[in-house]
Design a protein around this motif. Structure first.
Motif, mmCIF file in Angstrom:
data_model
loop_
_atom_site.group_PDB
_atom_site.id
_atom_site.type_symbol
_atom_site.label_atom_id
_atom_site.label_comp_id
_atom_site.label_asym_id
_atom_site.label_seq_id
_atom_site.Cartn_x
_atom_site.Cartn_y
_atom_site.Cartn_z
ATOM 1 N N LEU A 193 32.743 32.263 53.542
ATOM 2 C CA LEU A 193 33.985 31.922 54.243
ATOM 3 C C LEU A 193 34.855 30.981 53.418
ATOM 4 C CD1 LEU A 193 32.594 31.409 57.866
ATOM 5 C CD2 LEU A 193 33.887 33.365 56.994
ATOM 6 N N LEU A 194 34.226 29.985 52.791
ATOM 7 C CA LEU A 194 34.980 29.044 51.958
ATOM 8 C C LEU A 194 35.577 29.755 50.753
ATOM 9 C CD1 LEU A 194 35.851 26.163 51.247
ATOM 10 C CD2 LEU A 194 33.637 25.848 50.111
ATOM 11 N N GLY A 195 34.756 30.579 50.084
ATOM 12 C CA GLY A 195 35.246 31.303 48.917
ATOM 13 C C GLY A 195 36.377 32.253 49.262
ATOM 14 N N ALA A 196 36.249 32.950 50.395
ATOM 15 C CA ALA A 196 37.300 33.875 50.816
ATOM 16 C C ALA A 196 38.597 33.127 51.101
ATOM 17 C CB ALA A 196 36.848 34.647 52.050
ATOM 18 N N VAL B 20 38.998 34.353 33.562
ATOM 19 C CA VAL B 20 37.804 35.170 33.345
ATOM 20 C C VAL B 20 36.738 34.372 32.617
ATOM 21 C CG1 VAL B 20 36.906 37.237 32.205
ATOM 22 C CG2 VAL B 20 39.132 37.307 33.331
ATOM 23 N N ARG B 21 37.142 33.575 31.651
ATOM 24 C CA ARG B 21 36.183 32.762 30.889
ATOM 25 C C ARG B 21 35.433 31.809 31.815
ATOM 26 N NH1 ARG B 21 34.843 30.904 25.940
ATOM 27 N NH2 ARG B 21 34.299 28.708 25.732
ATOM 28 N N THR B 22 36.133 31.219 32.764
ATOM 29 C CA THR B 22 35.485 30.306 33.712
ATOM 30 C C THR B 22 34.468 31.045 34.563
ATOM 31 O OG1 THR B 22 37.470 28.921 33.803
ATOM 32 C CG2 THR B 22 35.882 28.692 35.607
ATOM 33 N N ARG B 23 34.820 32.241 35.045
ATOM 34 C CA ARG B 23 33.889 33.021 35.848
ATOM 35 C C ARG B 23 32.648 33.390 35.035
ATOM 36 N NH1 ARG B 23 38.756 35.693 37.807
ATOM 37 N NH2 ARG B 23 38.332 37.479 36.454
ATOM 38 N N ASP B 24 32.835 33.707 33.747
ATOM 39 C CA ASP B 24 31.702 34.065 32.893
ATOM 40 C C ASP B 24 30.773 32.876 32.684
ATOM 41 O OD1 ASP B 24 32.590 36.648 32.662
ATOM 42 O OD2 ASP B 24 33.563 36.352 30.710
ATOM 43 N N VAL B 25 31.346 31.693 32.468
ATOM 44 C CA VAL B 25 30.530 30.501 32.258
ATOM 45 C C VAL B 25 29.718 30.189 33.518
ATOM 46 C CG1 VAL B 25 30.614 27.998 31.913
ATOM 47 C CG2 VAL B 25 32.009 29.490 30.491
ATOM 48 N N VAL B 26 30.343 30.296 34.666
ATOM 49 C CA VAL B 26 29.645 30.045 35.929
ATOM 50 C C VAL B 26 28.506 31.043 36.105
ATOM 51 C CG1 VAL B 26 29.861 30.104 38.438
ATOM 52 C CG2 VAL B 26 31.604 28.961 37.064
ATOM 53 N N THR B 27 28.761 32.307 35.814
ATOM 54 C CA THR B 27 27.721 33.337 35.945
ATOM 55 C C THR B 27 26.555 33.070 35.002
ATOM 56 O OG1 THR B 27 29.384 34.988 36.555
ATOM 57 C CG2 THR B 27 27.248 35.815 35.819
ATOM 58 N N ASP B 28 26.847 32.641 33.771
ATOM 59 C CA ASP B 28 25.783 32.314 32.818
ATOM 60 C C ASP B 28 24.940 31.150 33.326
ATOM 61 O OD1 ASP B 28 26.618 34.299 31.117
ATOM 62 O OD2 ASP B 28 27.806 32.974 29.832
ATOM 63 N N ALA B 29 25.600 30.135 33.858
ATOM 64 C CA ALA B 29 24.872 28.977 34.387
ATOM 65 C C ALA B 29 23.965 29.395 35.544
ATOM 66 C CB ALA B 29 25.853 27.904 34.852
ATOM 67 N N VAL C 140 34.121 46.188 53.275
ATOM 68 C CA VAL C 140 33.047 47.072 52.802
ATOM 69 C C VAL C 140 32.543 46.644 51.429
ATOM 70 C CG1 VAL C 140 32.487 49.432 52.114
ATOM 71 C CG2 VAL C 140 33.850 49.028 54.156
ATOM 72 N N THR C 141 33.465 46.393 50.513
ATOM 73 C CA THR C 141 33.076 46.017 49.155
ATOM 74 C C THR C 141 32.266 44.725 49.148
ATOM 75 O OG1 THR C 141 35.073 47.064 48.265
ATOM 76 C CG2 THR C 141 33.928 45.496 46.838
ATOM 77 N N ALA C 142 32.742 43.712 49.869
ATOM 78 C CA ALA C 142 32.049 42.424 49.906
ATOM 79 C C ALA C 142 30.701 42.541 50.619
ATOM 80 C CB ALA C 142 32.922 41.386 50.594
ATOM 81 N N SER C 143 30.645 43.309 51.697
ATOM 82 C CA SER C 143 29.382 43.472 52.428
ATOM 83 C C SER C 143 28.319 44.102 51.543
ATOM 84 C CB SER C 143 29.605 44.345 53.676
ATOM 85 O OG SER C 143 30.432 43.696 54.605
ATOM 86 N N ASP D 33 27.750 34.228 45.682
ATOM 87 C CA ASP D 33 28.613 34.905 46.651
ATOM 88 C C ASP D 33 29.916 34.144 46.862
ATOM 89 O OD1 ASP D 33 26.627 36.747 46.875
ATOM 90 O OD2 ASP D 33 25.994 36.202 48.895
ATOM 91 N N GLY D 34 29.850 32.821 46.788
ATOM 92 C CA GLY D 34 31.064 32.031 46.967
ATOM 93 C C GLY D 34 32.095 32.328 45.894
ATOM 94 N N PHE D 35 31.658 32.372 44.632
ATOM 95 C CA PHE D 35 32.583 32.690 43.551
ATOM 96 C C PHE D 35 33.045 34.146 43.618
ATOM 97 C CE2 PHE D 35 31.016 28.753 41.714
ATOM 98 C CZ PHE D 35 32.141 28.265 41.075
ATOM 99 N N ALA D 36 32.125 35.037 43.997
ATOM 100 C CA ALA D 36 32.516 36.444 44.150
ATOM 101 C C ALA D 36 33.540 36.593 45.269
ATOM 102 C CB ALA D 36 31.288 37.297 44.436
ATOM 103 N N ALA D 37 33.363 35.827 46.348
ATOM 104 C CA ALA D 37 34.295 35.900 47.473
ATOM 105 C C ALA D 37 35.699 35.456 47.047
ATOM 106 C CB ALA D 37 33.791 35.031 48.623
#
Length: 248
Positions: free
Chosen positions: A15-18, A30-39, A121-124, A156-160
């Motif tokens: 809910l917060l991410g959305a 995109v670079r920030t999202r990649d760094v977070v995913t690596d961590a 649908v995609t998020a679920s 999920d928060g970052f994906a949201a």
């Protein structure tokens, strides 16, 4: 820790991410999202190692013998992997997601309605069909802690945020799906914990830890291991413990 707390935190992060995604739009680099995913991938490896150490539990060794725990985990992954690949679980999950998305997000109604359904649908599918959903919810119910669901909550928060920037409030609605799916799995794990002896749970936990390694490798973009094909190993591990312990 109260069983189910992991799902509640997961719902809150979705809910917060959305909300952040709707307000900010596509402004997260995109670079920030990649760094977070690596961590998160590295933290997943740490959690996986902690879970896999259950193979060294004294109770499991006493039940099946000191040399058998590793072989039980190996056998579980081999048998479960063969069964899962023959059943094409990974492919079926992906196909089901595509079918559901096509069925629910057809070109009907207004553009906003289509956008809302697409986001829902995609998020679920993203939040509720991954291995962390099953492993984390079961472990939460079994009383092993909600660390895996806390990790999933961050993911999920970052994906949201990313999805809500494109699809809007439909992503937030997927929190209902998270409650139903993860809540049911947590309840199942809670009931399972009252049935399975400690050695069986240790084997299940250790096997789940190795599956988490597969999740970590995917997050780190090292190798796309079909973790869904290996999920039957979670059912095989307690069975092998029961078989081996009956002959020792």
């Amino acid at each position: 820790m109260i069983a189910g707390i992991g799902t509640l935190v997961n719902v809150a992060t979705v809910l917060l991410g959305a909300t952040i995604g709707v307000l900010l739009g596509n402004r997260l680099p995109v670079r920030t999202r990649d760094v977070v995913t690596d961590a998160l991938g590295l933290v997943t490896l740490l959690i996986a190692a902690t879970s896999a150490m259950a193979v060294l539990d004294d109770g499991l060794a006493d039940a099946v013998g000191s040399s058998a725990p590793m072989l039980i985990v190996l056998g579980s992954l081999l048998i479960g992997g063969i069964a899962g690949s023959l059943l094409r679980l990974e492919q079926r999950v992906e196909s089901f997601g595509g079918w559901l998305q096509t069925r629910l997000s057809g070109d009907h109604g207004t553009v906003e309605r289509h956008r809302f359904i697409e986001g829902f649908v995609t998020a679920s599918l993203l939040f509720c069909t991954g291995p962390l959903t099953i492993l984390g919810s079961l472990n939460d119910g079994l009383g092993n802690g909600a660390d895996q669901l806390f990790l999933k909550s961050v993911l999920d928060g970052f994906a949201a945020i990313a999805f809500a920037a494109s699809f809007g409030w439909g992503v937030a609605a997927s929190a209902l799906t998270v409650v139903v799916i993860q809540g049911s799995l947590t309840l199942f794990g809670f009931l399972l914990g009252d049935v399975l002896p400690d050695p069986h749970l240790s084997a299940l936990t250790a096997t789940g830890g190795l599956l988490l390694v597969g999740v970590a490798l995917r997050l780190l973009r090292i190798r796309e291991i079909p973790v869904a094909d290996l999920l039957p190993a979670l059912l095989v591990a307690p069975v092998l413990v029961e078989i081996v312990s009956s002959y020792t």
